[in-house]
Scaffold this active site. Structure first.
Site, short mmCIF file in Angstrom:
data_model
loop_
_atom_site.label_atom_id
_atom_site.label_comp_id
_atom_site.label_asym_id
_atom_site.label_seq_id
_atom_site.Cartn_x
_atom_site.Cartn_y
_atom_site.Cartn_z
CD GLU A 69 22.43 -23.52 -23.89
OE1 GLU A 69 23.03 -24.45 -24.80
OE2 GLU A 69 22.00 -22.63 -23.82
CE1 TYR A 89 28.85 -24.80 -12.27
CE2 TYR A 89 30.19 -23.18 -13.38
CZ TYR A 89 29.59 -24.48 -12.09
OH TYR A 89 30.20 -24.49 -10.85
CG ASP A 128 31.65 -16.75 -22.09
OD1 ASP A 128 32.24 -16.73 -23.09
OD2 ASP A 128 30.38 -16.39 -22.34
CE1 TYR A 183 31.08 -19.63 -30.08
CE2 TYR A 183 33.21 -21.53 -30.20
CZ TYR A 183 31.87 -20.58 -29.28
OH TYR A 183 32.36 -21.57 -28.12
CD GLN A 187 16.65 -11.40 -26.75
OE1 GLN A 187 16.06 -11.97 -27.98
NE2 GLN A 187 16.47 -11.45 -26.16
P1 FAD Z 1 37.81 -22.79 -27.42
O1 FAD Z 1 37.21 -24.46 -28.31
O2 FAD Z 1 38.98 -22.98 -25.52
O3 FAD Z 1 38.33 -21.95 -27.52
C1 FAD Z 1 38.00 -20.25 -27.36
C2 FAD Z 1 39.00 -19.24 -28.60
O4 FAD Z 1 40.84 -19.94 -28.11
C3 FAD Z 1 38.59 -19.35 -29.88
O5 FAD Z 1 38.70 -18.27 -30.34
C4 FAD Z 1 39.57 -21.18 -30.31
O6 FAD Z 1 39.74 -20.70 -31.68
C5 FAD Z 1 40.98 -20.82 -29.98
N1 FAD Z 1 41.68 -21.31 -29.47
C6 FAD Z 1 41.58 -22.28 -29.30
N2 FAD Z 1 42.34 -23.77 -28.48
C7 FAD Z 1 43.16 -23.36 -29.38
C8 FAD Z 1 44.50 -23.11 -28.64
N3 FAD Z 1 45.46 -24.75 -28.82
N4 FAD Z 1 45.45 -22.56 -29.06
C9 FAD Z 1 44.86 -20.72 -29.36
N5 FAD Z 1 43.49 -20.42 -29.58
C10 FAD Z 1 43.38 -21.54 -28.94
N6 FAD Z 1 29.69 -20.99 -21.43
C11 FAD Z 1 29.52 -20.86 -20.11
O7 FAD Z 1 29.82 -20.07 -19.11
N7 FAD Z 1 28.34 -21.75 -19.72
C12 FAD Z 1 27.98 -22.57 -20.70
O8 FAD Z 1 26.55 -23.72 -20.51
C13 FAD Z 1 27.67 -22.00 -22.17
N8 FAD Z 1 27.47 -23.07 -22.85
C14 FAD Z 1 27.41 -22.86 -24.65
C15 FAD Z 1 27.11 -24.13 -25.71
C16 FAD Z 1 27.20 -23.52 -26.97
C17 FAD Z 1 25.78 -24.04 -28.00
C18 FAD Z 1 28.39 -22.06 -27.44
C19 FAD Z 1 28.37 -22.25 -28.85
C20 FAD Z 1 28.44 -21.83 -26.28
C21 FAD Z 1 28.13 -21.79 -24.78
N9 FAD Z 1 29.14 -20.63 -23.82
C22 FAD Z 1 28.93 -21.06 -22.83
C23 FAD Z 1 29.79 -20.11 -23.96
C24 FAD Z 1 31.69 -20.67 -24.25
O9 FAD Z 1 31.94 -21.21 -23.31
C25 FAD Z 1 31.80 -19.14 -25.00
O10 FAD Z 1 32.21 -19.15 -26.30
C26 FAD Z 1 33.92 -19.33 -24.40
O11 FAD Z 1 34.47 -18.04 -25.11
C27 FAD Z 1 34.49 -20.42 -25.58
O12 FAD Z 1 34.34 -21.73 -25.44
P2 FAD Z 1 34.20 -22.45 -26.33
O13 FAD Z 1 34.62 -24.25 -25.39
O14 FAD Z 1 34.73 -22.89 -27.91
O15 FAD Z 1 36.24 -22.29 -26.17
#
Ligand code: FAD
Length: 319
Positions: A18, A50, A126, A179, A246
């Site tokens: 990445e 992003y 985030d 996660y 870190q």
């Molecule tokens: P979601 O799947 O929406 O989950 C977020 C939280 O809400 C979790 O605690 C989940 O358990 C909970 N949840 C999900 N659905 C529901 C629901 N319907 N009701 C109640 N709770 C729910 N961030 C960036 O800004 N840019 C990037 O490019 C980026 N790349 C990433 C790449 C990887 C491999 C990983 C692991 C993370 C990356 N992130 C990135 C970070 C990510 O955006 C954050 O961890 C963010 O806080 C959660 O994203 P998610 O898609 O897992 O969220």
């Protein structure tokens, strides 16, 4: 080719990584400099992260506040197209919910589709800096699952504006985040897996995980996923520790444990290059164990620094 097809056709563990779009002012060459040394390891795909714009408020005369956007990075559409054309490799732009209405997301997706970029990584993103909780944009998505639903909808010709006629069906293939040590906001691992499964049920085809430093945590996560009925490929995300700081920043930011053996080794280092060496050795060991465990891909977070990843890939992938 779709990432899922690349995985299904593979006969051995694949390599991927990445990269981060550079901060304002840098050119595409800074990205090429990160990618060039890694191409000899034949990456199956390259992810492009992003990043939300950061916003600061400057005080003006009379107490008014002026909104200023800082640290803006170039968009992933252009970067992804440039990488795909230069290296003839599958590129996976990350798209996030935060900061976008569903319509704005759709406009971005139309650009990706137009350019033949059919692999996407769908995440929520985030919180904005300074925000305690994630706030969706008006008419935007609150969870990644909704973003997956929107993209899958476009794959069957369903666009946000229902009155758009003769829409072109997209062919997006979607990866989502998982996660091993649970997402920082999740009350428990079961809840996190439940929502992860919803993203898969909505149409995501594979999972890439948050970084972790203890392979047992990944293996337990895979088992929990399988027990919950998640059958898609699960790709471990790996990052070598590079600085003493870190030890605390990574565990705080990403809700991850650093095993005592690793933290003691890092603490005993006298220089940053010693820390880097410890981080690289640890990551090589992790990678080899995970390959033996049978992971489909080893995915590395470069943080725009390829030197450490080159050393790891030399040890793990060179024949
Ligand atoms: P979601 O799947 O929406 O989950 C977020 C939280 O809400 C979790 O605690 C989940 O358990 C909970 N949840 C999900 N659905 C529901 C629901 N319907 N009701 C109640 N709770 C729910 N961030 C960036 O800004 N840019 C990037 O490019 C980026 N790349 C990433 C790449 C990887 C491999 C990983 C692991 C993370 C990356 N992130 C990135 C970070 C990510 O955006 C954050 O961890 C963010 O806080 C959660 O994203 P998610 O898609 O897992 O969220």
């Amino acid at each position: 080719m779709k990432i899922i097809e690349i995985i299904q056709n593979a006969t051995e563990t694949l390599f991927s990584f990445e990269i981060l779009p550079p901060k304002k002012g840098d050119s595409i060459n800074s990205i090429y400099q990160t990618i060039d040394p890694l191409m000899k390891f034949n990456p199956a795909f390259i992810d492009v992260t992003y990043h939300r714009e950061e916003v600061v408020y400057q005080k003006m005369e009379g107490g008014l506040l002026k909104k200023k956007v800082v640290k803006k990075r170039p968009g992933t559409v252009g970067i992804s197209a440039a990488i795909k054309n230069k290296y003839k490799v599958e590129v996976v732009p990350h798209i996030i919910c935060g900061g976008f209405s569903a319509e704005e997301t759709e406009n971005g997706l139309i650009d990706f589709h137009f350019l033949g970029i059919n692999n996407l990584f769908a995440i929520r993103g985030d919180n904005s800096p300074g925000e305690r909780h994630f706030k969706p944009e008006p008419e935007g998505h609150t969870y990644a699952e909704e973003l997956v639903q929107q993209i899958i909808g476009m794959n069957s010709g369903k666009y946000h504006e229902n009155d758009i006629l003769e829409t072109s069906k997209t062919e997006f293939s979607i990866g989502v985040a998982g996660y091993p040590e649970k997402h920082v906001e999740s009350p428990n691992v079961q809840s996190d897996i439940k929502y992860l499964k919803k993203k898969i049920d909505a149409g995501a085809e594979y999972i890439i995980t948050q970084m972790f430093f203890d392979n047992q945590k990944f293996i337990a996560f895979v088992q929990r996923c399988r027990e919950a009925g998640i059958t898609v490929p699960i790709i471990p995300g790996l990052k070598p520790i590079a600085t003493k700081k870190q030890l605390t920043t990574l565990s705080q930011t990403f809700n991850i444990d650093i095993p005592e053996e690793l933290s003691l080794k890092v603490e005993a280092c006298l220089t940053t290059s010693e820390v880097k060496k410890v981080g690289i050795d640890w990551c090589i060991q992790q990678s080899k164990e995970l390959r033996n465990f049978g992971v489909p891909v080893l995915h590395y977070y470069t943080m725009s620094q390829s030197d450490t990843i080159v050393q790891i890939a030399e040890a793990v992938f060179k024949k």
